[in-house]
Design a protein around this motif. Structure first.
Motif, PDB file in Angstrom:
ATOM      1  N   LEU A  31       0.829  -1.204   0.000  1.00 23.14           N
ATOM      2  CA  LEU A  31       0.000   0.000   0.000  1.00 23.14           C
ATOM      3  C   LEU A  31       0.866   1.258   0.000  1.00 23.14           C
ATOM      4  O   LEU A  31       0.611   2.198  -0.767  1.00 23.14           O
ATOM      5  CB  LEU A  31      -0.923   0.001   1.223  1.00 23.14           C
ATOM      6  N   MET A  32       1.913   1.272   0.830  1.00 27.83           N
ATOM      7  CA  MET A  32       2.768   2.457   0.888  1.00 27.83           C
ATOM      8  C   MET A  32       3.569   2.637  -0.403  1.00 27.83           C
ATOM      9  O   MET A  32       3.786   3.766  -0.849  1.00 27.83           O
ATOM     10  CB  MET A  32       3.687   2.378   2.093  1.00 27.83           C
ATOM     11  N   MET A  33       4.001   1.566  -1.014  1.00 23.26           N
ATOM     12  CA  MET A  33       4.726   1.694  -2.273  1.00 23.26           C
ATOM     13  C   MET A  33       3.789   2.131  -3.400  1.00 23.26           C
ATOM     14  O   MET A  33       4.221   2.812  -4.335  1.00 23.26           O
ATOM     15  CB  MET A  33       5.428   0.386  -2.622  1.00 23.26           C
ATOM     16  N   SER A  34       2.507   1.777  -3.306  1.00 28.00           N
ATOM     17  CA  SER A  34       1.563   2.277  -4.310  1.00 28.00           C
ATOM     18  C   SER A  34       1.342   3.782  -4.124  1.00 28.00           C
ATOM     19  O   SER A  34       1.108   4.501  -5.105  1.00 28.00           O
ATOM     20  CB  SER A  34       0.245   1.509  -4.251  1.00 28.00           C
ATOM     21  N   VAL A  35       1.444   4.280  -2.882  1.00 30.98           N
ATOM     22  CA  VAL A  35       1.384   5.724  -2.650  1.00 30.98           C
ATOM     23  C   VAL A  35       2.592   6.388  -3.303  1.00 30.98           C
ATOM     24  O   VAL A  35       2.491   7.471  -3.887  1.00 30.98           O
ATOM     25  CB  VAL A  35       1.313   6.040  -1.134  1.00 30.98           C
ATOM     26  N   ARG A  36       3.741   5.728  -3.233  1.00 29.17           N
ATOM     27  CA  ARG A  36       4.943   6.279  -3.879  1.00 29.17           C
ATOM     28  C   ARG A  36       4.756   6.353  -5.392  1.00 29.17           C
ATOM     29  O   ARG A  36       5.127   7.348  -6.026  1.00 29.17           O
ATOM     30  CB  ARG A  36       6.148   5.410  -3.549  1.00 29.17           C
ATOM     31  N   VAL A  37       4.203   5.303  -5.968  1.00 26.09           N
ATOM     32  CA  VAL A  37       3.954   5.309  -7.412  1.00 26.09           C
ATOM     33  C   VAL A  37       2.961   6.412  -7.768  1.00 26.09           C
ATOM     34  O   VAL A  37       3.120   7.097  -8.790  1.00 26.09           O
ATOM     35  CB  VAL A  37       3.452   3.920  -7.877  1.00 26.09           C
ATOM     36  N   ALA A  38       1.941   6.618  -6.917  1.00 23.19           N
ATOM     37  CA  ALA A  38       0.971   7.693  -7.163  1.00 23.19           C
ATOM     38  C   ALA A  38       1.653   9.057  -7.125  1.00 23.19           C
ATOM     39  O   ALA A  38       1.329   9.945  -7.928  1.00 23.19           O
ATOM     40  CB  ALA A  38      -0.155   7.617  -6.141  1.00 23.19           C
ATOM     41  N   CYS A  39       2.624   9.231  -6.202  1.00 22.39           N
ATOM     42  CA  CYS A  39       3.373  10.499  -6.154  1.00 22.39           C
ATOM     43  C   CYS A  39       4.180  10.692  -7.440  1.00 22.39           C
ATOM     44  O   CYS A  39       4.259  11.810  -7.968  1.00 22.39           O
ATOM     45  CB  CYS A  39       4.302  10.521  -4.948  1.00 22.39           C
ATOM     46  N   LEU A  40       4.785   9.635  -7.930  1.00 18.75           N
ATOM     47  CA  LEU A  40       5.579   9.718  -9.164  1.00 18.75           C
ATOM     48  C   LEU A  40       4.696  10.067 -10.356  1.00 18.75           C
ATOM     49  O   LEU A  40       5.007  10.980 -11.132  1.00 18.75           O
ATOM     50  CB  LEU A  40       6.302   8.400  -9.416  1.00 18.75           C
ATOM     51  N   ILE A  41       3.577   9.380 -10.477  1.00 20.62           N
ATOM     52  CA  ILE A  41       2.668   9.639 -11.600  1.00 20.62           C
ATOM     53  C   ILE A  41       2.056  11.035 -11.466  1.00 20.62           C
ATOM     54  O   ILE A  41       1.936  11.777 -12.456  1.00 20.62           O
ATOM     55  CB  ILE A  41       1.578   8.549 -11.668  1.00 20.62           C
ATOM     56  N   GLY A  42       1.670  11.427 -10.247  1.00 22.94           N
ATOM     57  CA  GLY A  42       1.105  12.762 -10.033  1.00 22.94           C
ATOM     58  C   GLY A  42       2.098  13.853 -10.368  1.00 22.94           C
ATOM     59  O   GLY A  42       1.738  14.866 -10.983  1.00 22.94           O
TER      60      GLY A  42
END
Length: 118
Positions: A31-42
């Motif tokens: 879940l936390m790494m998916s937040v990181r991916v969301a930050c990268l994409i955002g």
């Protein structure tokens, strides 16, 4: 050394199994790494569309991409807290009714005799 009597463990007091702990830590990590991916994409989308207040949003995304993996690893390696009763006696103050050995003079202290022959 005295052996303690066997105390049965109530099911409500039993700790979670190792498999349960591992699966919950894995889910939290993903879940936390998916937040990181969301930050990268955002961040990539914000740069692409030239969003207003880019100077504010881009550093926030960068901080998220740097701090979230660090926190994810810390939380993934975390284990449940120790039981309270294991440390209960360690921090409890000791009360002495008689003076300790350091309060006695050298002549009053009991002497330890070591005999070399049996």
């Amino acid at each position: 050394m005295k052996r303690q009597a066997y105390q049965p463990i109530l099911i409500t007091d039993a700790p979670r199994s190792q498999d349960d702990q591992l699966s919950s830590r894995q889910k939290r990590y993903v879940l936390m790494m998916s937040v990181r991916v969301a930050c990268l994409i955002g961040g990539a989308i914000l740069v692409g569309v030239d969003a207003p207040l880019l100077w504010l949003w881009l550093p926030l995304c960068a901080v998220g991409m740097v701090l979230v993996p660090w926190l994810a690893v810390l939380l993934a390696n975390d284990r449940p807290p120790k039981e309270e009763h294991r440390l209960a006696n360690r921090f409890r103050p000791r009360h002495r009714e008689e003076p300790g050995p350091t309060a006695l003079t050298a002549q009053e202290r009991p002497h330890r005799v070591i005999d070399g022959e049996p």
